[in-house]
Design an enzyme around this catalytic site. Structure first.
Site, PDB file in Angstrom:
ATOM      1  N   SER A  96      -4.642  26.972  10.311  1.00 52.12           N
ATOM      2  CA  SER A  96      -6.143  26.891  10.327  1.00 52.12           C
ATOM      3  C   SER A  96      -6.724  27.455   8.819  1.00 52.12           C
ATOM      4  O   SER A  96      -7.539  27.156   8.522  1.00 52.12           O
ATOM      5  CB  SER A  96      -6.578  27.942  11.414  1.00 52.12           C
ATOM      6  OG  SER A  96      -6.208  27.266  12.785  1.00 52.12           O
TER       7      SER A  96
ATOM      8  N   HIS B  85      -9.000  32.288   8.832  1.00 48.46           N
ATOM      9  CA  HIS B  85     -10.036  31.517   8.436  1.00 48.46           C
ATOM     10  C   HIS B  85     -10.852  31.700   7.352  1.00 48.46           C
ATOM     11  O   HIS B  85     -11.239  30.959   6.533  1.00 48.46           O
ATOM     12  CB  HIS B  85     -11.013  31.200   9.819  1.00 48.46           C
ATOM     13  CG  HIS B  85     -10.038  30.794  11.073  1.00 48.46           C
ATOM     14  ND1 HIS B  85     -10.910  30.411  12.230  1.00 48.46           N
ATOM     15  CD2 HIS B  85      -8.792  30.473  11.281  1.00 48.46           C
ATOM     16  CE1 HIS B  85      -9.847  29.872  12.964  1.00 48.46           C
ATOM     17  NE2 HIS B  85      -8.832  29.790  12.474  1.00 48.46           N
TER      18      HIS B  85
END
Length: 298
Positions: A203, A249
């Site tokens: 991610s 993230h």
């Protein structure tokens, strides 16, 4: 930019890059390998070598060769290749292959390579983690996943945004962006997460691709609303969905924006220096975060 003999002068944008011959408002660094006219991503048609414009494809066999005097380049200065998604395909394949290894070998394999600050791992019978000198976990964790849903969502995102971005940047620059973003995400996770909490997933790197895509679309004057909406949705999910490493993230997104901006805005005369220098800057920041956190844990 060199022009094909007899071709009309192409409109120039504010940055000095020519506009696509079919969409003059869209600046581009890519040219047709046959007529050498500037073409935007929407007009690029893959050929045996590089890309061709719609007019050349309609007017010939589509198998022309690149003029010896001109080597077509992407907007970021990368080399145009016959398969603009090759690195994306390799990354997807690598992630899938390692996930199969995880399923086959089990937790013992995952516990050896996921991102862990410092903790005793019963499966391995020892204290493990980046603070124990296992810096490789910052990289290997980028290619591991916790569930079928986890890898499915990440690989769909990688395929959807990775291919077009790789075509726009070129293979080497795309891979540098991917790795720099992933490492930034891993480093921020290591810095802020509890040391005993394992983390894994692509991610961070994928959020970096989102950030770079937004920069590229802005650079080409494309409608940014779709990518901004998708990024906003992912950030909301990051904030409210349980068991998500939001640090990866955010770190990946910031790293991707920094590198992506350098990739598409670097002046041509110092392009490689600035582009790879931005990757080095993100890497140095990651190393600093790792050193600070390791000092706290040891």
């Amino acid at each position: 930019m060199d022009q094909a003999p007899g071709s009309p002068q192409e409109p120039q944008g504010a940055s000095g890059l020519p506009g696509c011959y079919r969409h003059p408002d869209r600046e581009t660094g890519i040219t047709c390998t046959r007529c050498e006219r500037p073409i935007c991503p929407e007009c690029m048609i893959s050929a045996s070598v590089g890309f061709q414009c719609p007019d050349c494809v309609r007017g010939g066999s589509g198998t022309g060769h690149t003029p010896a005097a001109t080597q077509p380049r992407t907007i970021a200065g990368g080399t145009i290749t016959s398969d603009p998604r090759l690195v994306t395909k390799i990354l997807v394949g690598l992630n899938l292959a390692l996930f199969l290894v995880q399923l086959t070998v089990g937790d013992r394999f995952t516990d050896q390579y996921d991102l862990l600050g410092r903790a005793f791992v019963p499966e391995l019978g020892s204290v493990e983690g980046v603070a124990e000198g296992q810096w490789y976990r910052l990289v290997t964790a980028m290619f591991l996943h916790s569930s079928i849903m986890h890898i499915a969502l990440n690989m769909l995102s990688l395929w959807w945004i990775g291919g077009p971005l790789e075509a726009a940047l070129g293979r080497a620059r795309f891979l540098a962006l991917y790795m720099a973003s992933g490492l930034a995400g891993s480093a921020l996770t290591y810095l802020l997460e509890e040391p005993y909490q394992p983390s894994l997933g692509a991610s961070g790197a994928i959020f970096g691709l989102f950030g770079a895509t937004a920069i590229l679309m802005r650079r080409l004057n494309y409608d940014m609303r779709p990518v901004i909406a998708l990024l906003a949705i992912n950030l909301v999910i990051t904030a409210f969905w349980p068991n998500i490493a939001w640090q990866a993230h955010i770190g990946g997104l910031v790293g991707g924006v920094i590198v992506g901006y350098a990739m598409v805005h670097a002046p041509r005369e110092r392009r490689s220096l600035i582009q790879y220098g931005s990757c080095a800057l993100v890497l140095v920041a990651a190393v600093v975060m790792v050193v600070i956190r390791t000092g706290q844990l040891t």
